[in-house]
Design a protein around this motif. Sequence first.
Motif, PDB file in Angstrom:
ATOM      1  N   CYS A 154      56.007  44.777  38.062  1.00  0.00           N
ATOM      2  CA  CYS A 154      56.131  44.126  36.756  1.00  0.00           C
ATOM      3  C   CYS A 154      54.786  44.100  36.036  1.00  0.00           C
ATOM      4  CB  CYS A 154      56.663  42.702  36.918  1.00  0.00           C
ATOM      5  SG  CYS A 154      55.497  41.537  37.670  1.00  0.00           S
ATOM      6  N   ARG A 155      54.836  43.852  34.733  1.00  0.00           N
ATOM      7  CA  ARG A 155      53.613  43.677  33.953  1.00  0.00           C
ATOM      8  C   ARG A 155      52.961  42.357  34.368  1.00  0.00           C
ATOM      9  NH1 ARG A 155      53.467  47.367  30.027  1.00  0.00           N
ATOM     10  NH2 ARG A 155      51.804  46.414  28.817  1.00  0.00           N
ATOM     11  N   ALA A 156      51.635  42.332  34.324  1.00  0.00           N
ATOM     12  CA  ALA A 156      50.924  41.127  34.747  1.00  0.00           C
ATOM     13  C   ALA A 156      49.647  40.961  33.939  1.00  0.00           C
ATOM     14  CB  ALA A 156      50.589  41.193  36.233  1.00  0.00           C
ATOM     15  N   VAL A 157      49.322  39.706  33.666  1.00  0.00           N
ATOM     16  CA  VAL A 157      48.022  39.350  33.102  1.00  0.00           C
ATOM     17  C   VAL A 157      47.405  38.334  34.042  1.00  0.00           C
ATOM     18  CG1 VAL A 157      46.785  38.256  31.199  1.00  0.00           C
ATOM     19  CG2 VAL A 157      48.720  39.771  30.709  1.00  0.00           C
ATOM     20  N   VAL A 158      46.186  38.616  34.475  1.00  0.00           N
ATOM     21  CA  VAL A 158      45.479  37.681  35.354  1.00  0.00           C
ATOM     22  C   VAL A 158      44.256  37.167  34.605  1.00  0.00           C
ATOM     23  CG1 VAL A 158      46.357  38.651  37.496  1.00  0.00           C
ATOM     24  CG2 VAL A 158      44.261  39.580  36.531  1.00  0.00           C
ATOM     25  N   ILE A 159      44.032  35.870  34.712  1.00  0.00           N
ATOM     26  CA  ILE A 159      42.950  35.198  33.987  1.00  0.00           C
ATOM     27  C   ILE A 159      41.970  34.634  35.004  1.00  0.00           C
ATOM     28  CG2 ILE A 159      42.401  33.333  32.380  1.00  0.00           C
ATOM     29  CD1 ILE A 159      45.411  33.613  31.438  1.00  0.00           C
ATOM     30  N   ASN A 160      40.747  35.151  34.990  1.00  0.00           N
ATOM     31  CA  ASN A 160      39.745  34.755  35.987  1.00  0.00           C
ATOM     32  C   ASN A 160      40.409  34.641  37.368  1.00  0.00           C
ATOM     33  OD1 ASN A 160      37.548  34.707  34.232  1.00  0.00           O
ATOM     34  ND2 ASN A 160      37.877  32.582  33.675  1.00  0.00           N
ATOM     35  N   PRO A 161      40.965  35.774  37.858  1.00  0.00           N
ATOM     36  CA  PRO A 161      41.767  35.717  39.078  1.00  0.00           C
ATOM     37  C   PRO A 161      40.948  35.547  40.356  1.00  0.00           C
ATOM     38  CG  PRO A 161      41.460  37.987  38.400  1.00  0.00           C
ATOM     39  CD  PRO A 161      40.863  37.139  37.305  1.00  0.00           C
ATOM     40  N   ALA A 162      41.474  34.757  41.271  1.00  0.00           N
ATOM     41  CA  ALA A 162      40.885  34.650  42.605  1.00  0.00           C
ATOM     42  C   ALA A 162      41.099  35.986  43.312  1.00  0.00           C
ATOM     43  CB  ALA A 162      41.546  33.527  43.384  1.00  0.00           C
ATOM     44  N   VAL A 163      40.030  36.580  43.798  1.00  0.00           N
ATOM     45  CA  VAL A 163      40.102  37.882  44.466  1.00  0.00           C
ATOM     46  C   VAL A 163      40.207  37.715  45.979  1.00  0.00           C
ATOM     47  CG1 VAL A 163      38.811  40.010  44.907  1.00  0.00           C
ATOM     48  CG2 VAL A 163      38.900  39.056  42.589  1.00  0.00           C
ATOM     49  N   ASP A 164      39.471  36.760  46.514  1.00  0.00           N
ATOM     50  CA  ASP A 164      39.475  36.522  47.963  1.00  0.00           C
ATOM     51  C   ASP A 164      39.608  35.016  48.221  1.00  0.00           C
ATOM     52  OD1 ASP A 164      39.168  36.520  50.698  1.00  0.00           O
ATOM     53  OD2 ASP A 164      37.273  37.627  50.704  1.00  0.00           O
ATOM     54  N   ARG A 167      49.719  48.568  34.390  1.00  0.00           N
ATOM     55  CA  ARG A 167      50.638  47.498  33.972  1.00  0.00           C
ATOM     56  C   ARG A 167      50.006  46.111  34.132  1.00  0.00           C
ATOM     57  NH1 ARG A 167      55.738  48.866  32.999  1.00  0.00           N
ATOM     58  NH2 ARG A 167      56.646  46.931  33.760  1.00  0.00           N
ATOM     59  N   LEU A 168      48.698  46.087  34.407  1.00  0.00           N
ATOM     60  CA  LEU A 168      47.999  44.812  34.579  1.00  0.00           C
ATOM     61  C   LEU A 168      46.818  44.718  33.622  1.00  0.00           C
ATOM     62  CD1 LEU A 168      47.316  42.769  37.698  1.00  0.00           C
ATOM     63  CD2 LEU A 168      45.335  43.410  36.319  1.00  0.00           C
ATOM     64  N   MET A 169      46.645  43.539  33.063  1.00  0.00           N
ATOM     65  CA  MET A 169      45.491  43.221  32.230  1.00  0.00           C
ATOM     66  C   MET A 169      44.751  42.053  32.878  1.00  0.00           C
ATOM     67  SD  MET A 169      45.639  41.463  28.494  1.00  0.00           S
ATOM     68  CE  MET A 169      44.517  41.896  27.222  1.00  0.00           C
ATOM     69  N   ALA A 170      43.436  42.175  32.958  1.00  0.00           N
ATOM     70  CA  ALA A 170      42.620  41.092  33.513  1.00  0.00           C
ATOM     71  C   ALA A 170      41.695  40.559  32.429  1.00  0.00           C
ATOM     72  CB  ALA A 170      41.808  41.591  34.702  1.00  0.00           C
ATOM     73  N   VAL A 171      41.749  39.249  32.222  1.00  0.00           N
ATOM     74  CA  VAL A 171      40.846  38.571  31.289  1.00  0.00           C
ATOM     75  C   VAL A 171      39.814  37.851  32.146  1.00  0.00           C
ATOM     76  CG1 VAL A 171      40.646  36.973  29.354  1.00  0.00           C
ATOM     77  CG2 VAL A 171      42.777  38.259  29.687  1.00  0.00           C
ATOM     78  N   ILE A 172      38.566  38.277  32.022  1.00  0.00           N
ATOM     79  CA  ILE A 172      37.514  37.826  32.937  1.00  0.00           C
ATOM     80  C   ILE A 172      36.315  37.319  32.137  1.00  0.00           C
ATOM     81  CG2 ILE A 172      35.874  38.617  34.695  1.00  0.00           C
ATOM     82  CD1 ILE A 172      38.090  40.769  35.413  1.00  0.00           C
ATOM     83  N   ALA A 173      35.893  36.101  32.429  1.00  0.00           N
ATOM     84  CA  ALA A 173      34.739  35.516  31.740  1.00  0.00           C
ATOM     85  C   ALA A 173      33.478  35.690  32.584  1.00  0.00           C
ATOM     86  CB  ALA A 173      34.985  34.032  31.469  1.00  0.00           C
TER      87      ALA A 173
END
Length: 195
Positions: free
Chosen positions: A86-96, A141-147
Motif C-alpha cells: 500500500c501507499r505510505a507516508v512516514v513522518i520522522n519514522p523510527a528506524v530501529d 509508493r512511500l514518502m518520508a517526511v524527515i526533519a
Amino acid sequence: MPTTHLLYLHGFRSSPQSAKARVMAARVAERHPALHWWCPHLPPSPREAAQLIAEGTADWPAEGMAVVGSSLGGFYATWLAARTGCRAVVINPAVDPARDLAAYIGEQTAWHDPEAHFFFRPEYIDELLALQTGPLPHPERLMAVIAKGDEVLDWREMTARYPGSQLRVVEGGDHALSDFETAHLDAVMAFLQPA
C-alpha cells in the motif's frame, strides 16, 4: 487508483489525540468525506499493535488503502507497506525502535494524558525485532517526511532507510513536526491521493 481507506498510526506514548492525527482527521472529514478513516489507539505491545493493524485492515483493498505513521507509527507503517504494497507516508519514522526503546523499559505516561500510565515490558523489544522489515518491495509508493532538527531521531539514519522513496527532508523542524498542518499536510494528501 485513488485511496479509499486511510490508516493513521501514532507514535510511542502518543495517541489518536496527537496534533497530526487530529489535523489529518479534520482534513479527511472536510475534503474527502467518502474516505474510510481509521486511527486506532495502539497498545504498548508491538505484537498486539501489529495484530490490531492487520486485523483492522484485513478486508481493505490493498490498491486503495494507504497508511500514515509518525515516529513508532512510521515503523509500523513501513511494516504494513512491506506486507501489503500500500501507499505510505512516514513522518520522522523510527528506524530501529528495538534499539532506541530499550531505554524506556518500565512505567511510562501517555503524552496526551499524563494520568494514563502503561508499562513498556522487556519482551516488547523482541516483538519489535520480529516486525523489522528489509528493503521495501515498492519504495516508490512511500514518502518520508524527515526533519533535520528532530531531537529524538537521527535524520541521516531515517533518510538512509528509504532509498528509492520520495524524501521530503526539512531544514530544522522537530520530532513532532510542529508545522505539519501549514507546511506538509497538502503534500502528504497529494501523495496519498494521486491524480
